[in-house]
Scaffold this motif. Structure first.
Motif, PDB file in Angstrom:
ATOM      1  N   SER A  47      -2.172  -5.813   5.157  1.00  0.00           N
ATOM      2  CA  SER A  47      -1.975  -4.758   4.171  1.00  0.00           C
ATOM      3  C   SER A  47      -0.576  -4.909   3.585  1.00  0.00           C
ATOM      4  O   SER A  47       0.333  -5.450   4.230  1.00  0.00           O
ATOM      5  CB  SER A  47      -2.148  -3.373   4.797  1.00  0.00           C
ATOM      6  N   CYS A  48      -0.416  -4.451   2.341  1.00  0.00           N
ATOM      7  CA  CYS A  48       0.866  -4.556   1.646  1.00  0.00           C
ATOM      8  C   CYS A  48       0.782  -3.740   0.362  1.00  0.00           C
ATOM      9  O   CYS A  48      -0.237  -3.103   0.093  1.00  0.00           O
ATOM     10  CB  CYS A  48       1.194  -6.015   1.327  1.00  0.00           C
ATOM     11  N   LYS A  66       6.024  -5.343   2.026  1.00  0.00           N
ATOM     12  CA  LYS A  66       5.423  -5.009   3.317  1.00  0.00           C
ATOM     13  C   LYS A  66       6.526  -4.467   4.213  1.00  0.00           C
ATOM     14  O   LYS A  66       7.490  -5.166   4.537  1.00  0.00           O
ATOM     15  CB  LYS A  66       4.774  -6.239   3.961  1.00  0.00           C
ATOM     16  N   ALA A  67       6.416  -3.210   4.599  1.00  0.00           N
ATOM     17  CA  ALA A  67       7.407  -2.614   5.495  1.00  0.00           C
ATOM     18  C   ALA A  67       7.392  -3.329   6.842  1.00  0.00           C
ATOM     19  O   ALA A  67       6.334  -3.671   7.362  1.00  0.00           O
ATOM     20  CB  ALA A  67       7.118  -1.126   5.692  1.00  0.00           C
ATOM     21  N   ASP A  68       8.596  -3.558   7.391  1.00  0.00           N
ATOM     22  CA  ASP A  68       8.678  -4.126   8.737  1.00  0.00           C
ATOM     23  C   ASP A  68       9.428  -3.193   9.680  1.00  0.00           C
ATOM     24  O   ASP A  68       9.652  -3.513  10.832  1.00  0.00           O
ATOM     25  CB  ASP A  68       9.292  -5.528   8.722  1.00  0.00           C
ATOM     26  N   GLY A  69       9.802  -2.033   9.163  1.00  0.00           N
ATOM     27  CA  GLY A  69      10.455  -1.032   9.995  1.00  0.00           C
ATOM     28  C   GLY A  69      10.203   0.358   9.447  1.00  0.00           C
ATOM     29  O   GLY A  69      10.298   0.581   8.247  1.00  0.00           O
ATOM     30  N   ILE A  70       9.839   1.271  10.328  1.00  0.00           N
ATOM     31  CA  ILE A  70       9.595   2.657   9.934  1.00  0.00           C
ATOM     32  C   ILE A  70      10.337   3.551  10.914  1.00  0.00           C
ATOM     33  O   ILE A  70      10.234   3.377  12.122  1.00  0.00           O
ATOM     34  CB  ILE A  70       8.082   2.976   9.940  1.00  0.00           C
ATOM     35  N   GLY A  71      11.082   4.503  10.370  1.00  0.00           N
ATOM     36  CA  GLY A  71      11.855   5.400  11.207  1.00  0.00           C
ATOM     37  C   GLY A  71      11.107   6.681  11.512  1.00  0.00           C
ATOM     38  O   GLY A  71      10.003   6.918  11.020  1.00  0.00           O
ATOM     39  N   SER A  84      11.826   0.367   5.835  1.00  0.00           N
ATOM     40  CA  SER A  84      12.546  -0.801   5.348  1.00  0.00           C
ATOM     41  C   SER A  84      11.617  -2.008   5.400  1.00  0.00           C
ATOM     42  O   SER A  84      10.687  -2.051   6.214  1.00  0.00           O
ATOM     43  CB  SER A  84      13.791  -1.052   6.211  1.00  0.00           C
ATOM     44  N   GLY A  85      11.880  -2.986   4.537  1.00  0.00           N
ATOM     45  CA  GLY A  85      11.077  -4.202   4.562  1.00  0.00           C
ATOM     46  C   GLY A  85      11.470  -5.158   3.450  1.00  0.00           C
ATOM     47  O   GLY A  85      12.231  -4.815   2.544  1.00  0.00           O
ATOM     48  N   ARG A  99      15.936  -6.886   0.266  1.00  0.00           N
ATOM     49  CA  ARG A  99      15.714  -6.011   1.418  1.00  0.00           C
ATOM     50  C   ARG A  99      15.658  -4.608   0.844  1.00  0.00           C
ATOM     51  O   ARG A  99      16.602  -4.162   0.195  1.00  0.00           O
ATOM     52  CB  ARG A  99      16.855  -6.149   2.426  1.00  0.00           C
ATOM     53  N   GLU A 100      14.519  -3.948   1.026  1.00  0.00           N
ATOM     54  CA  GLU A 100      14.349  -2.582   0.527  1.00  0.00           C
ATOM     55  C   GLU A 100      14.456  -1.612   1.686  1.00  0.00           C
ATOM     56  O   GLU A 100      13.838  -1.809   2.728  1.00  0.00           O
ATOM     57  CB  GLU A 100      12.992  -2.412  -0.160  1.00  0.00           C
TER      58      GLU A 100
END
Length: 153
Positions: A47-48, A66-71, A84-85, A99-100
Motif C-alpha cells: 500500500s502507498c 509510503k510512511a515508515d514511521g507513525i507516532g 514520516s516516510g 524525507r516527509e
C-alpha cells in the motif's frame, strides 16, 4: 534576416535569457493530487499513496509516498497522527527523493519535506517543501506545495 541582424538577435536573446546559476534557489509552487493505492507501489510495499504534481520550474510528474514511521496520537488532539516516510517526485528530467514528516487527521494533512537525494536535472539539489491540503474522501488527498529548491554550489 541578414547576418548582422541574426547576430544581434542571438546576442540579445542570450543576454535576456536567465542563466542557470550554481547555488541559485527557486521558489516552488505546485498542486498535487494523491490517492491511496494497493497496486503500483514500490516493492515490497502493498500500500502507498500515488499522485500527480503540476508545478512551476518543471516540477510536473508523478509521486510516491509510503510512511515508515507513525507516532502516537496526542491525548489533547486524539484525531491527529504524526508520521514520516520517504516521498518521491519523478519528472521527465529527473527525480527528487525527500524525507516527509507531517501530521494528519481525518480531514487535513500538513507536512515538511527535505531533499535527501536526487537524479537527473535535480542531481545535487538541496531544499525543502511544505505540503498542506485536504482529504477529499475515498483515499484522495488534494494539496498545495510551496518551498525552495536550490542548485548545487
Amino acid at each position: 534576416m541578414n547576418a548582422p541582424s541574426l547576430i544581434l538577435f542571438a546576442t540579445v536573446a542570450l543576454v535576456a535569457a536567465p542563466a542557470a546559476v550554481a547555488g541559485e534557489c527557486k521558489k516552488i509552487h505546485a498542486e498535487m493530487v494523491e490517492i491511496a493505492a494497493t497496486e503500483g507501489c514500490n516493492p515490497p510495499h502493498t500500500s502507498c499513496f500515488l499522485g500527480e504534481i503540476d508545478g512551476n520550474h518543471g516540477l510536473r510528474g508523478t509521486t510516491h509516498f509510503k510512511a515508515d514511521g507513525i507516532g502516537g496520537r496526542p491525548t489533547t488532539s486524539p484525531d491527529f497522527l504524526p508520521y514520516s516516510g520517504p516521498f518521491e517526485y519523478h519528472t521527465a528530467t529527473g527525480s527528487l527523493f525527500m524525507r516527509e514528516t507531517g501530521i494528519t487527521d481525518p480531514k487535513v494533512v500538513t507536512a515538511y519535506q527535505q531533499v535527501v537525494d536526487a537524479t537527473g536535472e535535480y542531481s545535487g539539489y538541496t531544499g525543502h517543501l511544505f505540503v498542506n491540503g485536504h482529504k477529499l474522501g475515498s483515499g484522495v488527498i488534494s494539496t498545495r506545495i510551496t518551498g525552495r529548491l536550490c542548485r548545487p554550489d
